[in-house]
Design an enzyme around this catalytic site. Sequence first.
Site, PDB file in Angstrom:
ATOM      1  N   ASP A  45      32.449  49.240  53.657  1.00 28.65           N
ATOM      2  CA  ASP A  45      33.759  49.265  52.986  1.00 28.65           C
ATOM      3  C   ASP A  45      33.858  50.498  52.078  1.00 28.65           C
ATOM      4  O   ASP A  45      34.246  50.401  50.918  1.00 28.65           O
ATOM      5  CB  ASP A  45      33.984  47.982  52.183  1.00 28.65           C
ATOM      6  CG  ASP A  45      35.456  47.809  51.784  1.00 28.65           C
ATOM      7  OD1 ASP A  45      36.317  48.507  52.372  1.00 28.65           O
ATOM      8  OD2 ASP A  45      35.744  46.991  50.885  1.00 28.65           O
ATOM      9  N   GLY A  65      39.614  45.526  38.539  1.00 26.66           N
ATOM     10  CA  GLY A  65      39.919  45.493  39.966  1.00 26.66           C
ATOM     11  C   GLY A  65      39.892  44.068  40.489  1.00 26.66           C
ATOM     12  O   GLY A  65      39.251  43.183  39.904  1.00 26.66           O
ATOM     13  N   GLN A  66      40.617  43.853  41.580  1.00 22.73           N
ATOM     14  CA  GLN A  66      40.674  42.521  42.181  1.00 22.73           C
ATOM     15  C   GLN A  66      40.547  42.622  43.688  1.00 22.73           C
ATOM     16  O   GLN A  66      41.052  43.560  44.305  1.00 22.73           O
ATOM     17  CB  GLN A  66      41.995  41.822  41.830  1.00 22.73           C
ATOM     18  CG  GLN A  66      42.058  41.361  40.380  1.00 22.73           C
ATOM     19  CD  GLN A  66      43.350  40.630  40.060  1.00 22.73           C
ATOM     20  OE1 GLN A  66      44.417  41.122  40.402  1.00 22.73           O
ATOM     21  NE2 GLN A  66      43.251  39.477  39.422  1.00 22.73           N
ATOM     22  N   VAL A  96      36.992  41.984  38.945  1.00 26.88           N
ATOM     23  CA  VAL A  96      36.081  42.744  38.090  1.00 26.88           C
ATOM     24  C   VAL A  96      36.758  42.969  36.744  1.00 26.88           C
ATOM     25  O   VAL A  96      37.924  43.376  36.685  1.00 26.88           O
ATOM     26  CB  VAL A  96      35.707  44.100  38.736  1.00 26.88           C
ATOM     27  CG1 VAL A  96      34.724  44.859  37.843  1.00 26.88           C
ATOM     28  CG2 VAL A  96      35.103  43.891  40.116  1.00 26.88           C
TER      29      VAL A  96
END
Length: 723
Positions: free
Chosen positions: A135, A16-17, A23
Site C-alpha cells: 500500500d 489520519g483515518q 491515527v
Amino acid sequence: MQSTLNYLWNTEDVLGQGATASVYKARNKKSGELVAVKVFNNASYLRPQEVQMREFEVLRKLNHKNIIKLFAVEETGNSKQKVLVMEYCSRGSLLSVLEDPENAFGLSESEFLIVLHCVVSGINHLRENSIVHRDIKPGNIMRMVGEDGQSIYKLTDFGAARELDDDEKFVSVYGTEEYLHPDMYERAVLRKPQQKAYGVTVDLWSIGVTFYHAATGSLPFVPFGGPRRNKEIMYKITTEKPAGAIAGVQRQENGPIKWSYELPITCQLSVGLKSQLVPILANILEVDQEKCWGFDQFFAETNDILHRIVVHVFSLQQAAMHRIYIHSYNTATVFLEAVFTQTDIAPHHQEYFLEGHPYQLEPNLQAHDFSTTTENSPLTLLSIEPEEPVGVKFRDPALDFPKFVPKVDVLADCSTAKAVLSAVHQTLRISRSLLTCQELILRGLYWVIKSLKAECSRVLERKETAVSMLTCLQHTEVKAFMLFDSVFGGNKIPELKDLAEVKTKLQTVTEDLSRCSHSISEYQGTLDSLLSELLEHRKQAHENRSIRQMECCLEKMQLLYKQFKKARMSLRLAYNEEQIHKLDKLNLGHLAKKVLSVFQDDCVQKYQAVLATHGSITREIWQMREHLKKLSNSIAACGVEMMGCQEYLHHALDKLSQKILQEKLNVAQVSSALPPIYTNPAHQDMVLRMQALRKQMKSVADDLECNNSIIERLSGVASTPGV
C-alpha cells in the site's frame, strides 16, 4: 479523551483515518513526548487473527531511519482496543505536501531527491527483511524535519504488509486504487474474478505512481473526470499503455488517450534529472510482471542517481541552464560528453568561465575536484561555434488559471481558489527563472567582453612587438643594401635583387600591421560601447520590482484562500458571510489578473528584451572573436615573414663576411710581397675601406641580434592563451 496505560490523546486530534483504524496525535503521560497512536476499530477485529497481528510483527522486525518506529503496543482502558504507539511526524505526509498549492506542479528538484533517497532506502530495508508493503502511496509516506532543516520521509501503515520473498506470490488484494498494480486493480476495483497471483513487483508499480505524483503533482493515469469516475477507462489506460510510456490522460469524455513518454514541462525537475528518472519510471510502470524490472535493478538504477553529484552549467549563447548529473570519480572528458548530450555542443567546441575567469578542465581531472557550482554561480559555457538561443522553456501560466463559477458554491470555490493559488506559485517560479536567466546572460556577456578587451590588449602587444621587429629589420635591410653596394661597387648582383624583394616584403608587412592596428582600435571602441549597454541592462535588472509585486499579491491571496477553506467547512453560509465570500472571489480574481499582468507585461517583456540584446551582442562578439583570431594569425604570419627576412639577412651577411675576409687575405698577401719601406696609397685606401666595412658589418650583426630578442618576445606573446 482516550488513553492507554502510558499515553493520552484527544479524538479530535486526528492525523489520519482508514477502514480499520484511526491515527491520533498523543502524548506520553510522564514525559509529555508527542507520539502517534493507531487505534483499531471494530471492523479490524473481523479480520483473521493472523492478519490482525501481522502489522505488529512487521513493525517489530523493522528498524530503519526511513521507516516509522514502533514504540509500544498497548490497549485502551475500557474497550481493550489494540493501540500501536509510533513515532510522530509533525509535518504530515507526502500527500499533504503535494496538496499544498505551492507543490501542485510537483516538488522542487532538491525535495524530490530527498523523497527518492528516503523511499528507496526504506523499501530496500523492507526487501532485506523479505517484506512487501502492498500500500505504498504519498499518504503512507510521513514527513518530519531534521536538525539540519532538511525533510526526512518515513514509510508508515504496514497494515497490508506481509513477508514475501522475491520468488513468492500472494493472492489477497490490498491497497489504494490509484496506486494499485493493474492486475490487482482488476480484481479489487472492477470486481472481476481472476486466478492471478501477485509478486513483490506490485510494490514497484505503486512506487512508480508515487514518484510520478511527487515529480509532477499529478497522477500518471487519469481518465476523463478523474480516476474514480470511470474505472473501466482507468483500467484500460494502465493495461494498454505502450512500452516506454509513463503517463496516459484522457482529455475528453470518450476521447482518445494521450500518452506521454517524458515528464511534463511544468515539472520542476531539470532535464539532467529527468533523463535519469524517466527510464526508471518506464520500467517499473510495466503491467507485465515478467517484463517489469526486479528490485535489484530498481535499487541499482535509483542508487546510481543518488550517488551522482550535480554540476550547474549555464550555456551562454543558448541562454539555458543545465544540471549535469555525474559521478564524482568521472573525468572531465566524461563531463564534456554529458554536457554535449544536453546541449549538442561538441566537447572540442566547449569553453568555460567561472566567476569571470576562464576555467580550464584537464581531461583527467575528476569531478570531485571541480570547483563548486550553484544555480546562481554555475560554470558558464561558451561554444566556439555560433549557437541559437533556447532560453527558459515554460508553459504559459495563463493556461493554468481557472475561472470562478458565478454562483456561490463553497466546495467548488475552494477548489478553484486552490488552483488559482497553484497557478500563481507556478507563475512566480517561472518569473524567478526568467530573472535568473537574465542575470546570468548579462553577467556572462560582461565577462566575455572583458575577456575580449584583454585579448585585444594582448593582440595589440603582439602587434607593437611585431612593429618593433619590423623597424629593426628595415634599418638592417638599408644598412645591408649599403654594405653590398659599397663592397660590389654598384654591380648588379643577385643579392641586391634579393634585398629589394626583402624590402618589398617588409613594406607589405608594414601595411598589414597598420590594418591590424586600425581594426583593434575599432574593436576596443565597440567593446567599450557594449559594456556600457550591458551595465545599463544589469542596473535595470537589479531594479526590477516585478517579483516583489507578485509576492505581495500571493500573500494577500493566501489569506483569502484561508477564508475559502474556512467557508468550505460550513454547510451553509449566512447572508453576510455569503456577501463577503462573493467579495473574496472578486478580490482573488483581481489579484490573479494583476499577477498575470505583471508577468506578461513586465517579466516576460524584460526577459525578451534582454534575450534580443543577448542575440545581437552575441553575434557581434562572436564575429569579433573570429576577427581577432584572424588578426592574431595575420600578426603571426607577419612574424613568420619577418623571420624569413631575418634569416636571409643573416645569410647575406655571412656571404658578405666571406667576401670581405677574402679581400683582407688578398691585401695581406700583397703587403707581404712589398718591401717594408714601400707604401702604396691605393693599398692603404683599401685597408681603411675594409676597416669601415667591418664596423658596418658589426652594426648590422648587432641589429640582427636585437631582432632575435624581439622574435623571442613575439613568440612569447603568441603562446599566451587568448579567449
